[in-house]
Design an enzyme around this catalytic site. Structure first.
Site, PDB file in Angstrom:
ATOM      1  CD  GLU A   1      -1.910  -2.327   0.840  1.00  0.00           C
ATOM      2  OE1 GLU A   1      -1.070  -2.884   1.566  1.00  0.00           O
ATOM      3  OE2 GLU A   1      -2.513  -2.930  -0.063  1.00  0.00           O
TER       4      GLU A   1
ATOM      5  CG  ASN B   1      -1.479  -4.957  -3.009  1.00  0.00           C
ATOM      6  OD1 ASN B   1      -1.039  -5.289  -1.935  1.00  0.00           O
ATOM      7  ND2 ASN B   1      -1.547  -3.683  -3.379  1.00  0.00           N
TER       8      ASN B   1
ATOM      9  CG  ASP C   1      -5.659  -5.271  -1.839  1.00  0.00           C
ATOM     10  OD1 ASP C   1      -4.459  -5.494  -2.093  1.00  0.00           O
ATOM     11  OD2 ASP C   1      -6.082  -5.124  -0.679  1.00  0.00           O
TER      12      ASP C   1
END
Lengths: 154, 592
Positions: free
Chosen positions: B194, B277, B319
């Site tokens: 992230e 991801n 994701d």
């Protein structure tokens, strides 16, 4: 135009603070300012914060600046931690009227510029003070809802 | 492969022949010594123990025999270790390591190791400041800290042997995963999918902590360590696959974290791990397959060489990290005994693969999933439902299942019992709406650009504990739970399996039927993985942490019970969860 004096003065003050503060080894260079600096290592000269109450937000109450600040809040990825609309995510809500480190314009500026313990990075090396003030103006413009969840102890 | 390992493998092969334990790979078969020395119990990550004193007949008499408060409120993932007569516990940040003496009444402290962990890491951890535990080898307890250090501690004395900074927190790299130690290599990887990191695994020398190699998951072959003549993907050909499947420069902020569990096959000398991801969440900013995000990689631990790789979810739109464990088992698929790897992906499909080549032998939905119809076994690619594709230009896409929490969380590792031939896993029955927008990477800040509110999946129960047959790809039984199930599992030779719930129930179930045999209300929600061990007194015990957190940190309860509107924003789909559990970490040990 009324901001033209205030902003350069602030830049000078901030630059001065950073130049004198202790520099963590290997993390601060001119080309790659790191947002993740230990709070206690860089907070201010002699461990004292600049007095928040003496700082004046050049955009206080300006709706256009608040709107720009709202866009910056997304584009600078503030929402990644504090959630869309600053309603809170892994970072605390900034729209519920509760401020761990003070909710005055100056205190909010310092939270962004110098970071806070428990994970808030210091953006002073990345964002110009004018940008930080627009973020402050945006956050301070958010209406506090009549009902907010019970305060989290974290 | 070091000769010492080869010798040990040979010894185990003898045990295998002697005891005919069934469908465990040779290296996982060893006479049960009652210890739990590595996160997944064995290199194959089966989380299966040969202890059999606790049975369906007596599990109802289990009672707590010891508890310990860690004093930490954050999510308690991972598991304790038991080596000899010592139990080792790693807490979430500030990553304290405790050693308890199991020979004495009250399991007193042998020692406590307290690292200095940079709290700047707290602002770089997407999903609570968790830690997934330690790995024991050659007299050392090795674990990672949130601020990107790998530390080896002397198991007897608690003295630090070495402490090496591996990850760069200022770049968004934190390190809550548990290391894998294969031979003399300590292999670790970062979180930060992230934060626009470029994910890697690094190997350190077990004796000294000296770096041995770095293999990136994304980038040119030279940095991915995909060497000519050594690397062969089953479904892909050509050079620089992990570079050409990205737009220019997007690979440099690819994401591709390694925060899950690793497994190791000493006979093939391959370490297996899942990759997370790609960033950002808006797939339009990274046209292409984005290899090797959402993939399984097989590397040679000695020099890091990539041997094969397979991508579960190309150009991830949802994701769907693939960090979940790769469990190694030798299964008979369509009449042929294969060296397999079984993986329950966040994307809702369970994959049974050939672990020598990366061929997908079988891929079936283990939860409700609507983003893809099936997996094409000829190409290895998902057959997509194009109406569930996301992107900044597509607006909000509603009701995508599973949610980005996954059909099963990679944080909650499954178990495999060679005795029943079944896999046991915690599942999550949630869907999401997905809206994404163009975003810019700023070093050390979140690189996400998406809003993904959750809804409850079909049936209304948000989770279940499931027994899965990976030879045919079907569910054998399930125990429905009101809330998502987020705990790991342990399977035992006594045919009892254990798991915990987010609302704080720790349960034993019959491994063959799914009948709940026993439940005990622990102090908080369970997001950890239970273990079982033989105490110095010769008795079988079960240990688990309670302490809700991780992705559920925000939803746990510190709100009022008398005001239905007192709900934190992300919890509005599971309002009651906050009323059933509160934070706070404890270690529990149960026995008969």
């Amino acid at each position: 135009m009324r901001y033209s004096l205030a902003v350069p003065a602030l830049v000078a003050a901030a630059a001065c603070t950073i130049a004198k503060g202790p520099v963590p080894a290997g993390s601060r260079t001119a080309t790659a300012p790191p947002p993740a600096i230990r709070y206690e290592q860089h907070i201010a000269v002699d461990g004292l914060e600049p007095p928040a109450t003496e700082m004046t937000n050049p955009y206080a109450g300006d709706a256009k600046s608040a709107e720009e600040g709202g866009k910056l809040f997304t584009s600078m990825n503030c929402d990644g931690c504090h959630g869309g609309g600053a309603t809170g995510f892994m970072g605390p809500s900034l729209s519920d009227g509760r401020w761990k480190y003070g909710g005055t314009d100056g205190a909010v500026f310092q939270s962004i510029y110098y970071g806070r313990p428990m994970g808030m990075p210091a953006f002073g090396g990345t964002l110009q003070p004018v940008i930080v003030w627009k973020l402050v103006t945006y956050l301070r413009s958010l209406p506090v809802p009549a009902a907010v969840p019970t305060q989290s102890w974290q | 492969m070091p000769s010492r390992l080869a010798a040990r493998t040979a010894v185990r092969a003898v045990f295998a022949a002697a005891f005919a334990l069934g469908a465990l790979p040779a290296h996982a078969q060893t006479r049960e010594d009652g210890q739990w020395t590595m996160p997944g119990k064995d290199y194959a990550a089966t989380r299966y123990s040969g202890l059999n004193t606790i049975t369906p007949a007596n599990a109802g008499r289990l009672k707590p025999v010891w508890t310990f408060s860690t004093g930490v409120l954050r999510g308690h993932e991972g598991q304790p270790l038991v080596v000899g007569s010592t139990m080792y516990v790693v807490t979430p940040w500030p990553d304290v390591l405790y050693a308890f003496d199991l020979t004495k009444e009250g399991f007193p402290l042998r020692w406590k190791y307290r690292p200095d962990v940079d709290q700047a890491a707290l602002g770089m951890a997407c999903c609570d400041a968790i830690n997934r535990g330690a790995f024991y080898a050659q007299g050392k307890v090795v674990y990672n800290t949130l601020d990107g250090h790998t530390i080896a501690v002397d198991a007897k004395t608690g003295r630090e042997v070495w402490n090496v900074k591996v990850g760069d927190v200022s770049n968004g790299e934190t390190m809550p995963m548990a290391p894998m130690i294969a031979g003399n290599r300590v292999i670790v990887g970062p979180s930060g999918g992230e934060y626009g990191i470029r994910g890697w695994t690094k190997a350190l020398d077990l004796a000294t902590g000296a770096p041995a190699w770095t293999g990136y998951n994304v980038g040119p072959d030279a940095e991915v360590l995909a060497r000519p003549g050594t690397f062969k993907a089953f479904y892909d050909q050509g050079k620089d696959l992990a570079l050409r499947s990205w737009p220019a420069d997007a690979w440099k902020k690819a994401g591709a974290p390694v925060w899950g569990w690793l497994s190791y096959d000493p006979a093939l000398d391959l370490v297996y791990f899942g990759v997370g991801n790609p960033g950002p969440y808006n797939p339009e900013q990274r046209a292409g397959d984005n290899k090797w995000t959402n993939s399984v990689l097989a590397r040679r631990p000695g020099d890091g060489s990539l041997i094969w790789a397979y991508q579960f979810t190309p150009n991830d739109n949802w994701d769907y990290d693939s960090n979940a464990e790769m469990i190694l088992a030798d299964l008979t698929i369509k009449g042929v005994k294969r060296k397999t790897l079984v993986h329950f992906d966040k994307n809702g499909f369970a994959y049974t693969m050939d672990r020598t080549t990366g061929e997908v032998l079988l891929a079936e939905k283990y939860v409700f999933a609507n983003w893809a119809r099936s997996i094409d076994l000829k190409t290895g690619r998902p057959v997509l439902d194009t109406t569930k594709q996301t992107g900044a230009s597509r607006g909000t896409i509603n009701y995508i299942c599973p949610s980005l929490e996954g059909g099963k969380s990679p944080a909650s590792p499954a178990a495999y019992s060679p005795q029943t031939g079944l896999f046991y896993l915690a599942t999550v029955n949630m869907c999401m709406n997905y809206a994404t927008e163009k975003t810019t990477r700023l070093r050390g800040t979140p690189y996400i650009g998406a809003t993904t509110p959750y809804t409850v999946g079909p049936g209304g129960n948000m989770g279940a504990f499931v027994a899965w047959d990976a030879t045919t790809g079907h569910r054998v039984w399930e125990i429905k739970e009101k809330f998502p199930v987020w705990s790991g599992a342990v399977a035992t030779a006594g045919n009892v399996v254990f798991y915990g719930t987010l609302d704080g129930w720790f349960r034993a179930a019959d491994a063959r039927t799914g009948k709940v045999l026993w439940s005990f209300k622990v102090g908080s929600g369970v997001v950890a993985a239970p273990i079982t061990f033989k105490g110095p007194d010769g008795k079988q015990y079960v240990a688990v942490y309670s302490g809700i957190g991780g992705d559920w940190a925000l939803l746990s309860g510190d709100t009022r019970s008398d005001d239905p509107k007192d709900v934190r924003d992300p919890a509005d789909y599971a309002k009651e969860l906050g009323r059933h559990t509160s934070q706070g970490g404890m270690v529990w040990v149960f026995g008969l």
